[in-house]
Enzyme design. Structure first.
Site, PDB file in Angstrom:
ATOM      1  N   ARG A 322       0.834  -1.203   0.000  1.00 49.45           N
ATOM      2  CA  ARG A 322       0.000   0.000   0.000  1.00 49.45           C
ATOM      3  C   ARG A 322       0.876   1.265   0.000  1.00 49.45           C
ATOM      4  NH1 ARG A 322      -5.563   1.596   0.600  1.00 49.45           N
ATOM      5  NH2 ARG A 322      -6.312  -0.538   0.519  1.00 49.45           N
ATOM      6  N   GLU A 726     -10.008   5.770   6.985  1.00 53.30           N
ATOM      7  CA  GLU A 726      -8.580   6.073   6.935  1.00 53.30           C
ATOM      8  C   GLU A 726      -8.200   7.338   6.153  1.00 53.30           C
ATOM      9  OE1 GLU A 726      -8.203   1.980   5.450  1.00 53.30           O
ATOM     10  OE2 GLU A 726      -6.335   1.921   6.583  1.00 53.30           O
TER      11      GLU A 726
HETATM   12  N1  MTE Z   1     -12.489   5.386  14.286  1.00 51.26           N
HETATM   13  C1  MTE Z   1     -12.551   5.131  15.610  1.00 51.26           C
HETATM   14  N2  MTE Z   1     -13.296   5.925  16.390  1.00 51.26           N
HETATM   15  N3  MTE Z   1     -11.875   4.080  16.153  1.00 51.26           N
HETATM   16  C2  MTE Z   1     -11.087   3.250  15.385  1.00 51.26           C
HETATM   17  O1  MTE Z   1     -10.490   2.310  15.907  1.00 51.26           O
HETATM   18  N4  MTE Z   1     -10.226   2.748  13.127  1.00 51.26           N
HETATM   19  C3  MTE Z   1      -9.904   3.291  11.805  1.00 51.26           C
HETATM   20  C4  MTE Z   1     -11.127   3.973  11.201  1.00 51.26           C
HETATM   21  N5  MTE Z   1     -11.739   4.858  12.138  1.00 51.26           N
HETATM   22  C5  MTE Z   1     -10.993   3.515  13.983  1.00 51.26           C
HETATM   23  C6  MTE Z   1     -11.745   4.601  13.465  1.00 51.26           C
HETATM   24  C7  MTE Z   1      -9.414   2.298  10.859  1.00 51.26           C
HETATM   25  S1  MTE Z   1      -7.786   1.853  10.912  1.00 51.26           S
HETATM   26  C8  MTE Z   1     -10.228   1.754   9.892  1.00 51.26           C
HETATM   27  S2  MTE Z   1      -9.611   0.687   8.738  1.00 51.26           S
HETATM   28  C9  MTE Z   1     -11.652   2.067   9.826  1.00 51.26           C
HETATM   29  O2  MTE Z   1     -12.053   2.967  10.850  1.00 51.26           O
HETATM   30  C10 MTE Z   1     -12.439   0.761   9.931  1.00 51.26           C
HETATM   31  O3  MTE Z   1     -13.803   0.955   9.950  1.00 51.26           O
HETATM   32  P1  MTE Z   1     -14.672   1.196   8.627  1.00 51.26           P
HETATM   33  O4  MTE Z   1     -14.186   0.265   7.578  1.00 51.26           O
HETATM   34  O5  MTE Z   1     -16.042   0.908   9.074  1.00 51.26           O
HETATM   35  O6  MTE Z   1     -14.444   2.633   8.260  1.00 51.26           O
HETATM   36 MO1  MOS Z   2      -7.458  -0.110   9.399  1.00 51.15          MO
HETATM   37  S1  MOS Z   2      -5.415   0.094   9.475  1.00 51.15           S
HETATM   38  O1  MOS Z   2      -7.338  -0.918   7.827  1.00 51.15           O
HETATM   39  O2  MOS Z   2      -7.681  -1.380  10.491  1.00 51.15           O
END
Ligand code: MTE
Ligand code: MOS
Length: 783
Positions: A322, A726
């Site tokens: 990535r 992300e």
């Molecule tokens: N937001 C919160 N509040 N807590 C989290 O742990 N993880 C992030 C993001 N936002 C996270 C977050 C990461 S690394 C990812 S990959 C995505 O949320 C995963 O959730 P989604 O695919 O539903 O967006």
């Molecule tokens: Mo998020 S780093 O893809 O859990």
């Protein structure tokens, strides 16, 4: 009778609305259950994991006799007690749960102690006799590069003829940048609570983004079929990628204790142990060599990335891939070479972290853009604009995917205008001239982030929907909630599909016995995929209800219409959802359905880095303003303006929360969060006293965030929305670059500073000193 003709606004009610996070009130009142809040079962055993004190050594002897004899201890297990495979890794089988004959990082698990109390377990662990035969340890990227120590083979992506194009270009420069790692610092650390069930089965509450992988790893570890292990998670207190793989180690230990002792077992890492024992964001060393013409348009570029992967592969292959996929960010590079070294070190195995390698690639290219601008004496924004992907030409990425949805130019233009970028740049230059000790910097950086797992088969999801006879609905899917608002978004999709109030939809814990074989909630694709799967399940039930009602009331199927909280049967009759459901049940119609989704269009040849790894891209841009005190290196990000694209947002309130949180988390990574390992491989920054995450006071005083208006995903994503988890993390690169610019002003912008990430006060001060005595780094000297 009510007028059955619906108004337009009535039809679209549940999605695209700023609904409150389903747990928000419970979270602030303390009623939301995290695993450690679950009432402890009687007979609960408390677990403590003994850790290696050496970074690299043969484990000559491990004698736990005295541990077993200690007060309150019920059981002690080492590698020799594992009934199945002593591994809990995501891909390669290289993550032993307990060390066998070697240890490869400080903090590696040696054995687990189960006792009546956590204090007893902790105290007893100290009584083990551990004999090491210490070996030389490779700790840093530089050491690994010198020793040729790699956890995975080096990869290269190459397009065109960078060597040739370099010869023809006007200018050339090269630079080196070190980018630090980052601890996830989720508020809830790793935790598992395992309960034995009959037949040797086990149920595990595990704080994980990937219940299925935990299930499968634990089953292999215990040598039982997958169906004997159930993994459940209602919510995590944050994951951020840190709970994608490594929670399985602790789940395996808890499950082993539970199945062997017949007693429930809880393993909860405290903060220091969590920080020492589990992986972080990869730190990188990046070299770039870029050639360009006098307009700043890049003619040839070479990146060499080297990352610290730690002692095992974990997800390092996909993470470093990535990086390769995001070293272009929003820019078109026709002739490019990217080399990616995946270094093996005797440190904890680094893992997924928001952005998953993408941020490091983008920090590198954004530094490079600034360096080019500096070399030519141009505004960095002008150079960035000159290199953007085109709409119909200059639109193929180095990995041969056509960028079909490029809205970066519009977002950048709108943001530059709204934030008053040009005028503020001049003001800041003026300010710096007259301000001896406080120096300001301003930077605008864009984001383009690819959405989908680059491992194609992971792009699938499942859901399960039950409708009960009172018309209430139980929703379950493979996605996990970590605070990001996935559950409320998927509930909105179901409420929309069935045209019922969201209160009718029960959000339930993710569990492997409801929806099997799921992917991690990661790659920001949670709502895209689980939303579609849940929609499919709801659609199936809706179609059955329509078919039934048409037959029952003897009308055409097209005459059955789902309106908010009621169903029109032709123009004569109206039923509530509950009434129709009740009637359907009495007439023996199934009211339960699964749903399944797989992302279309994606395909990709991993060998040649060629294809369409991403379904679409999410875009955004940020302008950050920084101020630096050049006597101390102290600094602050004072103002931030963001425009971010979430397509047709499923939930604008949740999305703005994600953007704000991601920006602040990214800012912490690039400014204050510094991981420090000593020369023995001990992590010295393993608590908030030494590891500084952003505090409330670090939030910029002016923080303007907006969703890109009139945006819509060109692809058939769930209700035309875009993933948000992300992408906004990388908006924080603007903060790092604003600091770099402030430092450059010390030399009256004559020198381009060497400033690595994180730009701590210490590093800033060092960089300022270098500016003052007129040396720039030999590493970034222009040719
Ligand atoms: N937001 C919160 N509040 N807590 C989290 O742990 N993880 C992030 C993001 N936002 C996270 C977050 C990461 S690394 C990812 S990959 C995505 O949320 C995963 O959730 P989604 O695919 O539903 O967006
Ligand atoms: Mo998020 S780093 O893809 O859990």
């Amino acid at each position: 009778m009510r007028n059955p003709t619906p108004s337009k606004t009535e039809i679209r009610g549940k999605v695209h609305k700023p609904l409150i996070h389903d747990s928000a009130i419970k979270q602030v009142s303390g009623e939301a259950d995290y695993i450690d809040d679950i009432s402890e079962p009687k007979d609960l055993l408390h677990l403590y994991v003994a850790q290696s004190e050496k970074a690299h050594a043969d484990l000559v002897e491990l004698d736990v006799t005295d541990v077993k004899a200690a007060d309150g201890v019920v059981a002690v297990f080492t590698a020799t007690d594992v009934p199945g495979i002593n591994d809990a890794s995501p891909v390669l089988g290289d993550d032993p749960v307990f060390a066998e004959d070697i240890v490869e990082y400080v903090g590696q698990s040696l054995f687990v102690v189960a006792a009546e109390s956590i204090e007893q377990a902790r105290r007893a662990a100290k009584r083990a006799k551990v004999v090491y035969n210490e070996k030389p340890a490779i700790l840093t990227v530089d050491q690994a590069m010198q020793a040729g120590s790699f956890v995975l083979p080096t990869r290269q992506l190459k397009r065109g003829a960078p060597e040739l194009k370099r010869e023809q270009a006007d200018r050339r420069l090269s630079g080196r940048l070190e980018i630090g790692g980052q601890d996830h610092f989720y508020l809830e650390g790793h935790i598992s609570l395992a309960t034995p069930r009959e037949d040797g089965d086990v149920h595990i509450h595990c704080s994980t983004q990937h219940p299925t992988e935990v299930q499968h790893n634990v089953a292999k570890f215990l040598n039982v079929p997958d169906h004997s292990v159930t993994v459940e998670i209602r919510r995590m207190g944050g994951g951020f990628g840190g709970k994608e793989t490594q929670g399985a180690w602790f789940a395996a230990m808890a499950a082993l204790v539970a199945t062997r002792t017949g007693r429930p077992a809880k393993l909860r890492l405290d903060r220091d142990d969590d920080m020492i024992m589990t992986g972080k964001r990869h730190d990188f060393v990046v070299d770039y060599d870029v050639s360009f013409n006098t307009d700043g348009v890049v003619q040839a570029v070479e990146f060499v990335f080297a990352s610290r992967c730690g002692r095992s592969a974990d997800l390092s292959a996909a993470i470093n891939d990535r990086t390769i996929f995001h070293a272009d960010n929003c820019y078109y590079f026709e002739d490019i070479s990217i080399i990616s070294h995946r270094c093996k070190t005797h440190t904890v195995s680094n893992t997924a972290f928001r952005g998953f390698g993408g941020p490091q690639g983008m920090v590198a290219v954004e530094r490079m853009m600034d360096a080019i601008a500096h070399d030519l004496g141009k505004d960095p924004l002008e150079v960035r604009k000159a290199n953007l992907y085109g709409k119909n030409e200059r639109n193929v990425t180095p990995y041969h995917m056509t960028v079909e949805d490029n809205i970066a130019p519009e977002i950048i233009a709108e943001l530059a205008e709204k934030s008053n970028y040009l005028a503020r740049r001049d003001e800041i230059r003026e300010f710096n001239k007259n301000s001896p000790y406080l120096k300001k910097g301003l930077s605008l950086t864009p984001v383009k982030f690819g959405i989908s797992f680059t491992t194609t088969f992971l792009n699938q999801a499942g859901a399960l929907l039950h409708v009960y006879t009172d018309g209430s609905v139980m929703l379950n899917h493979g996605g996990t909630e970590m605070g990001q608002g996935l559950f409320v978004k998927v509930a909105q999709v179901v409420a929309e599909e069935l045209q019922i109030d969201i209160e009718r939809v029960k959000i339930t814990a993710t569990t492997t016995d409801k929806v099997p074989n799921t992917s991690a909630t990661a790659a920001s694709s949670g709502s895209d995929m689980n939303g579609k799967a849940a929609q499919a399940a709801a659609r199936t039930i809706k179609e059955r209800l329509i078919e039934f009602a048409a037959e029952h009331f003897e009308v055409a199927q097209s005459a059955i219409q789902f309106m908010p909280n009621r169903i029109l049967i032709g123009d004569k009759k109206t039923l509530t959802f509950a009434e129709l459901v009740q009637l359907a049940y009495l007439n023996r119609v199934s009211l339960s359905s699964t749903g399944y989704y797989r992302t279309p269009k994606i395909h990709y040849d991993a060998e040649n880095y060629s294809g369409r790894p991403f379904y679409y891209f999410a875009y955004g841009a940020a302008v950050s303003e920084a101020v630096v005190d050049i006597l101390t290196g102290e600094n602050k990000i004072t103002r931030v303006d963001i425009i971010h694209d979430t397509g047709k947002s499923l939930n604008p309130a949740v999305d703005l929360g994600q953007i704000e949180g991601a920006f602040i988390q990214g800012m912490g990574w690039l400014t204050t969060e510094e991981l420090f390992f000593d020369d023995k491989g001990n992590l010295k920054t393993h608590a908030p006293s030494t590891y500084k995450i952003p505090a409330c006071s670090d939030r910029p005083d002016i923080f303007n965030m907006a969703l890109f208006e009139n945006a819509e995903n060109v692809e058939d994503s769930i209700h035309k929305s875009k993933a948000v988890g992300e992408p906004p993390f990388m908006l924080a690169i603007s903060a790092f670059n604003a600091l770099t610019e402030a430092v450059s002003s010390v030399s009256n912008y004559e020198l381009f500073p060497e400033l690595d990430a994180p730009a701590t006060p210490e590093r800033i001060l060092k960089s300022v000193r270098a500016m003052q005595i007129g040396v720039t780094s030999d590493r970034s000297a222009a040719e």
